[in-house]
Design an enzyme around this catalytic site. Structure first.
Site, PDB file in Angstrom:
ATOM      1  N   CYS A   1       4.692  -0.753 -12.513  1.00  9.62           N
ATOM      2  CA  CYS A   1       5.211   0.426 -13.206  1.00  9.62           C
ATOM      3  C   CYS A   1       6.443   0.048 -14.026  1.00  9.62           C
ATOM      4  CB  CYS A   1       5.540   1.541 -12.211  1.00  9.62           C
ATOM      5  SG  CYS A   1       6.736   1.078 -10.946  1.00  9.62           S
TER       6      CYS A   1
ATOM      7  N   PRO B   1       3.077   4.488  -0.727  1.00 13.14           N
ATOM      8  CA  PRO B   1       2.800   5.549   0.247  1.00 13.14           C
ATOM      9  C   PRO B   1       1.327   5.881   0.448  1.00 13.14           C
ATOM     10  CG  PRO B   1       3.437   6.528  -1.826  1.00 13.14           C
ATOM     11  CD  PRO B   1       3.558   5.051  -2.023  1.00 13.14           C
ATOM     12  N   GLY B   2       0.425   5.240  -0.297  1.00 17.05           N
ATOM     13  CA  GLY B   2      -0.995   5.442  -0.064  1.00 17.05           C
ATOM     14  C   GLY B   2      -1.765   6.080  -1.199  1.00 17.05           C
ATOM     15  N   SER B   3      -1.134   6.272  -2.347  1.00 11.56           N
ATOM     16  CA  SER B   3      -1.848   6.918  -3.448  1.00 11.56           C
ATOM     17  C   SER B   3      -3.033   6.086  -3.915  1.00 11.56           C
ATOM     18  CB  SER B   3      -0.882   7.187  -4.609  1.00 11.56           C
ATOM     19  OG  SER B   3      -0.266   5.984  -5.033  1.00 11.56           O
TER      20      SER B   3
ATOM     21  N   ALA C   1       0.774  -1.242   0.000  1.00  3.98           N
ATOM     22  CA  ALA C   1       0.000   0.000   0.000  1.00  3.98           C
ATOM     23  C   ALA C   1       0.804   1.291   0.000  1.00  3.98           C
ATOM     24  CB  ALA C   1      -0.955   0.009   1.197  1.00  3.98           C
TER      25      ALA C   1
END
Length: 332
Positions: free
Chosen positions: A258, A145-147, A143
């Site tokens: 990515c 950094p939370g984006s 998860a």
């Protein structure tokens, strides 16, 4: 004259203005526990220290409004009042691209109060591709950094829940701080190795997996690079196995990376189909992006980063079939 300031980390500092009668001179005393970091935490100081702000936004700068639809207009007005010019992305009413940036967006009032989250355009897509239902419980296996976690929390709403897992302690702190700043109380953080999250098998209808990846466009013929890639693909498969086990019958798994490596993308989707018994659900292309097509990539999305003015990205939506006769429902 006492003035009280609240920093973004929740500390309260007192400022006292002292007036000198003979020369009508005043002196500011700032007594803050985190004074060395004050210019970074309090937007006003950031503006004072900005000597020659640029009026042009960075080409890749984009953000998401973290607020209810009813508050969107107010957040837009807050940004406009500070001179920011932005346009809404065609793929979501919450996502925007910045056109003019008088000062760094991270120092805006909207960011200070947790009404926006700055992220790459491509990173906005996995939650939209998973399409969580309102009030649904979703697991984000990697998860920080939370984006993606924060966007999932917006989509499930205040009656839903997002389980955000991050095994590394330092990254877990970053994740928790971001979720707290965004006021997303419908999130719960966990800290386990992704392949060992102690949840009941067959208990989740939606799982998001954005595993560690190489981030490379191509792999050089280097034994060290190949060995590292082998470890990454093995880890990704372990995570995919556990994600598939946690899914309930007909549950959905959104796999994203990515990187542009076929071994970490299309070949992993084939592994899910051939070994884990999952089936791919075709994803409709999102407006505003350019895509590449490769063999074995049917139904998946491979974003061309350069043509899309975004990060290169890969997305695949997988669905679990009916429950197997020997499938266990007890925790690991």
């Amino acid at each position: 004259l006492p003035i009280y300031c609240i920093t973004s980390c929740g500390k309260v500092g007192r400022c006292q203005i002292f007036f000198s009668r003979p020369h009508k001179f005043f002196y500011w005393g700032l007594f803050l526990l985190n004074l060395p970091f004050f210019p970074l935490k309090f937007p006003v100081c950031g503006w004072i220290m900005q000597d020659t702000p640029s009026s042009k936004a960075r080409a890749e700068r984009s953000f998401r409004i973290v607020a209810d639809v009813s508050l969107k207009a107010a957040v837009e007005e807050l940004l406009a009042a500070q001179g920011y010019v932005c346009e809404q992305e065609p793929f979501s009413p919450f996502c925007y691209r910045l056109l003019q940036e008088p000062v760094p967006l991270g120092r805006s009032w909207a960011a200070f109060f947790g009404y926006i989250y700055i992220l790459d355009r491509s990173s906005m897509l996995p939650p939209l591709a998973l399409r969580p239902k309102p009030s649904e419980t979703v697991l984000d296996m990697c998860a920080s950094p939370g984006s993606k976690t924060s966007f999932l929390a917006q989509l499930v709403g205040t009656h839903g829940c997002v389980l955000a897992n991050e095994p590394q302690k330092t990254r877990l702190v970053t994740l928790q701080n971001n979720l707290l700043r965004l006021n997303l109380l419908q999130t719960v953080t966990l800290s386990y190795e992704g392949q060992r999250i102690p949840l009941r098998k067959g208990s989740l209808n939606a799982v998001a997996l954005d595993p560690p990846c190489s981030g490379w466009g191509t792999v050089r013929k280097d034994p060290k690079v190949t060995k590292m890639l082998d470890r990454l693909t093995a880890l990704q498969r372990d995570l995919l196995r556990h994600a598939a086990a946690l899914l309930a019958p007909h549950g959905r798994l959104l796999y994203s990376t990515c990187t542009t490596n076929v071994q970490e993308n299309e070949e992993q989707v084939c592994f899910c189909e051939e070994v884990l018994g999952l089936s791919r659900e075709p994803l409709e292309p999102f407006l505003g992006f350019s895509y590449d097509r490769l063999p074995k990539g049917e139904g998946t999305l491979r974003i061309n980063g350069e043509a899309s003015q975004a990060q290169g990205f890969f997305l695949a939506l997988l669905r679990k079939g009916d429950a197997q006769p020997d499938e266990e429902s007890e925790p690991d």
